[in-house]
Design a protein around this motif. Sequence first.
Motif, mmCIF file in Angstrom:
data_model
loop_
_atom_site.group_PDB
_atom_site.id
_atom_site.type_symbol
_atom_site.label_atom_id
_atom_site.label_comp_id
_atom_site.label_asym_id
_atom_site.label_seq_id
_atom_site.Cartn_x
_atom_site.Cartn_y
_atom_site.Cartn_z
ATOM 1 N N THR A 1 0.851 -1.194 0.000
ATOM 2 C CA THR A 1 0.000 0.000 0.000
ATOM 3 C C THR A 1 0.881 1.237 0.000
ATOM 4 O O THR A 1 2.102 1.157 0.206
ATOM 5 N N ARG A 2 0.265 2.398 -0.164
ATOM 6 C CA ARG A 2 1.006 3.640 -0.110
ATOM 7 C C ARG A 2 1.550 3.903 1.290
ATOM 8 O O ARG A 2 2.660 4.407 1.445
ATOM 9 N N ASN A 3 0.774 3.555 2.305
ATOM 10 C CA ASN A 3 1.276 3.710 3.674
ATOM 11 C C ASN A 3 2.459 2.784 3.932
ATOM 12 O O ASN A 3 3.433 3.170 4.606
ATOM 13 N N ASP A 4 2.404 1.557 3.399
ATOM 14 C CA ASP A 4 3.545 0.644 3.508
ATOM 15 C C ASP A 4 4.785 1.254 2.867
ATOM 16 O O ASP A 4 5.895 1.163 3.399
ATOM 17 N N PHE A 5 4.592 1.853 1.694
ATOM 18 C CA PHE A 5 5.688 2.488 0.948
ATOM 19 C C PHE A 5 6.301 3.590 1.807
ATOM 20 O O PHE A 5 7.533 3.676 1.957
ATOM 21 N N PHE A 6 5.453 4.425 2.375
ATOM 22 C CA PHE A 6 5.906 5.540 3.220
ATOM 23 C C PHE A 6 6.712 5.009 4.414
ATOM 24 O O PHE A 6 7.807 5.502 4.714
ATOM 25 N N GLU A 7 6.171 4.013 5.095
ATOM 26 C CA GLU A 7 6.835 3.472 6.290
ATOM 27 C C GLU A 7 8.156 2.801 5.936
ATOM 28 O O GLU A 7 9.135 2.884 6.696
ATOM 29 N N LEU A 8 8.205 2.149 4.782
ATOM 30 C CA LEU A 8 9.436 1.497 4.352
ATOM 31 C C LEU A 8 10.559 2.513 4.154
ATOM 32 O O LEU A 8 11.691 2.309 4.617
ATOM 33 N N LEU A 9 10.257 3.624 3.475
ATOM 34 C CA LEU A 9 11.270 4.647 3.244
ATOM 35 C C LEU A 9 11.653 5.355 4.539
ATOM 36 O O LEU A 9 12.806 5.775 4.707
ATOM 37 N N THR A 10 10.709 5.498 5.449
ATOM 38 C CA THR A 10 10.998 6.145 6.732
ATOM 39 C C THR A 10 11.897 5.260 7.590
ATOM 40 O O THR A 10 12.868 5.737 8.198
ATOM 41 N N LYS A 11 11.610 3.969 7.623
ATOM 42 C CA LYS A 11 12.352 3.036 8.475
ATOM 43 C C LYS A 11 13.720 2.694 7.915
ATOM 44 O O LYS A 11 14.683 2.474 8.668
ATOM 45 N N HIS A 12 13.832 2.642 6.583
ATOM 46 C CA HIS A 12 15.087 2.231 5.937
ATOM 47 C C HIS A 12 15.596 3.342 5.011
ATOM 48 O O HIS A 12 15.915 3.098 3.849
ATOM 49 N N ASP A 13 15.672 4.558 5.546
ATOM 50 C CA ASP A 13 16.045 5.695 4.695
ATOM 51 C C ASP A 13 17.425 5.537 4.069
ATOM 52 O O ASP A 13 17.647 5.927 2.924
ATOM 53 N N ASP A 14 18.380 4.938 4.805
ATOM 54 C CA ASP A 14 19.723 4.765 4.255
ATOM 55 C C ASP A 14 19.735 3.716 3.145
ATOM 56 O O ASP A 14 20.448 3.844 2.139
ATOM 57 N N LEU A 15 18.920 2.684 3.287
ATOM 58 C CA LEU A 15 18.888 1.590 2.326
ATOM 59 C C LEU A 15 18.301 2.018 0.981
ATOM 60 O O LEU A 15 18.716 1.526 -0.071
ATOM 61 N N PHE A 16 17.348 2.944 1.032
ATOM 62 C CA PHE A 16 16.659 3.341 -0.199
ATOM 63 C C PHE A 16 17.083 4.716 -0.714
ATOM 64 O O PHE A 16 16.458 5.241 -1.637
ATOM 65 N N ASN A 17 18.137 5.282 -0.152
ATOM 66 C CA ASN A 17 18.635 6.569 -0.615
ATOM 67 C C ASN A 17 19.090 6.455 -2.080
ATOM 68 O O ASN A 17 19.938 5.618 -2.415
ATOM 69 N N GLU A 18 18.484 7.270 -2.952
ATOM 70 C CA GLU A 18 18.768 7.275 -4.394
ATOM 71 C C GLU A 18 18.422 5.945 -5.059
ATOM 72 O O GLU A 18 18.945 5.618 -6.117
ATOM 73 N N LYS A 19 17.524 5.179 -4.460
ATOM 74 C CA LYS A 19 17.152 3.869 -4.990
ATOM 75 C C LYS A 19 15.663 3.775 -5.349
ATOM 76 O O LYS A 19 15.152 2.677 -5.573
ATOM 77 N N VAL A 20 14.979 4.918 -5.380
ATOM 78 C CA VAL A 20 13.547 4.947 -5.675
ATOM 79 C C VAL A 20 13.308 5.796 -6.921
ATOM 80 O O VAL A 20 14.037 6.772 -7.171
ATOM 81 N N THR A 21 12.303 5.437 -7.695
ATOM 82 C CA THR A 21 12.019 6.177 -8.922
ATOM 83 C C THR A 21 10.518 6.356 -9.121
ATOM 84 O O THR A 21 9.711 5.565 -8.629
ATOM 85 N N THR A 22 10.158 7.414 -9.827
ATOM 86 C CA THR A 22 8.769 7.650 -10.227
ATOM 87 C C THR A 22 8.781 8.632 -11.400
ATOM 88 O O THR A 22 9.839 9.081 -11.850
ATOM 89 N N TYR A 23 7.586 8.980 -11.884
ATOM 90 C CA TYR A 23 7.484 9.931 -12.992
ATOM 91 C C TYR A 23 7.824 11.344 -12.556
ATOM 92 O O TYR A 23 7.503 11.759 -11.432
ATOM 93 N N ASP A 24 8.419 12.087 -13.468
ATOM 94 C CA ASP A 24 8.546 13.532 -13.322
ATOM 95 C C ASP A 24 7.257 14.143 -13.849
ATOM 96 O O ASP A 24 7.027 14.178 -15.057
ATOM 97 N N ILE A 25 6.398 14.597 -12.957
ATOM 98 C CA ILE A 25 5.071 15.051 -13.389
ATOM 99 C C ILE A 25 5.135 16.336 -14.205
ATOM 100 O O ILE A 25 4.140 16.709 -14.842
ATOM 101 N N GLU A 26 6.269 17.016 -14.198
ATOM 102 C CA GLU A 26 6.400 18.216 -15.032
ATOM 103 C C GLU A 26 6.636 17.853 -16.494
ATOM 104 O O GLU A 26 6.414 18.666 -17.384
ATOM 105 N N ARG A 27 7.076 16.636 -16.756
ATOM 106 C CA ARG A 27 7.372 16.213 -18.122
ATOM 107 C C ARG A 27 6.515 15.043 -18.587
ATOM 108 O O ARG A 27 6.500 14.731 -19.775
ATOM 109 N N SER A 28 5.824 14.406 -17.679
ATOM 110 C CA SER A 28 5.017 13.239 -18.025
ATOM 111 C C SER A 28 3.544 13.510 -17.750
ATOM 112 O O SER A 28 3.147 13.709 -16.598
#
Length: 374
Positions: free
Chosen positions: A172-199
């Motif tokens: 879920t989105r809440n799971d996603f949020f908690e994962l990045l909060t709990k493991h911020d060092d592990l996922f630093n520069e390791k996440v991707t999504t759309y650039d909404i200004e260009r997509s």
Amino acid sequence: MTLGRTLIRLCAILITMQASSALAEMFTFEPLRTAQIPDPEQSILAPEAPTAVIYGSADIGAFSPVIEAFQQENPFIQIEYHQLQTLEMYDLTLTQRANGEANADLIISSSMDLQMKLANDGYATSHQSTQTQALPQWARWRNEAFAVTQEPAVIAYNRAFFREHGIEPPRTRNDFFELLTKHDDLFNEKVTTYDIERSGVGFLFLARDERFFPGIWDFVRILGQSKVKLYSNTSPMLEKIADGQVVLGYNLLGSYAETFSHRNPNLGVILPDDFIVVYSRIAIIPRAARHPELGARFLDFMLSIKGQSVLQNDGNFNPVRSDVPQSPFSSLIFDRYGERVRSFPVGPGLLVYLDQSKRERFIRRWQDALLNRR
């Protein structure tokens, strides 16, 4: 026909579009048959094969099967498929009309809002047939704009990375949020999504999120803290997730992700358990089309049971018609998660996403959240 055999048939040419400095690809599908001329001496006077010109934002690898299936039933017709960015397609259509030039015979765009603006502003011609009438009411507007697919936004992840670290991917989105909060060092520069200004697709997905997910802007802030990698297209994100350059993607286009995962089992695809945003590609026949009858014929084929089945089975584009047998992926979305699907009806309501002041405010809020500005 396999993609490898398809590419042998394709003639790929880089062309510079008048309305943009960007390069677009044109793929020519030669007719499967040519008309027989009784007198060889008259063959030089024979008319060329009729050519249907299609502007589309779908990747050629995913879209070529429906072109080939169409030509099996229409062997004398040549197809020119121009693969364009959605804004480029929109600008080109306006420019051609303003210059008195012919438009494409059919335009199929993943930017629902831009397609609706063309239809609403009088750029589309009306077309009615047994195939368009078979669409559900939400999927057509004034017999001028037609949804031809249904495609979900998904979460994608690198299976090996999550196994290696003994953690579960977010459901879920809440799971996603908690994962990045709990493991911020592990996922630093390791996440991707759309650039909404260009997509355009990325913008629509996030705008839909804002309506149904109260924590969306805190979610974007945590993406910013994780130094999220932004892209305008789905394919590079999927490739980077699969090879481990990044390991987690948000709001990626499910049709491409599901297809990619079949070729690369290291890519995992998740339909969010809280809700699924589903959008459609919209087709219109321009008023200034070269051969509107060819555009209508191709549109009717795409909307037929056979065409919808080809789009689904060979491109993972979920069908719009309810009488098309569903693939396991389609069934999972609309049967198992049916009540959690959040779709975009085809109609003027899509124009709200083009309101310039609202759009600018939305993008400013996106920028501020990514930069963690309050």
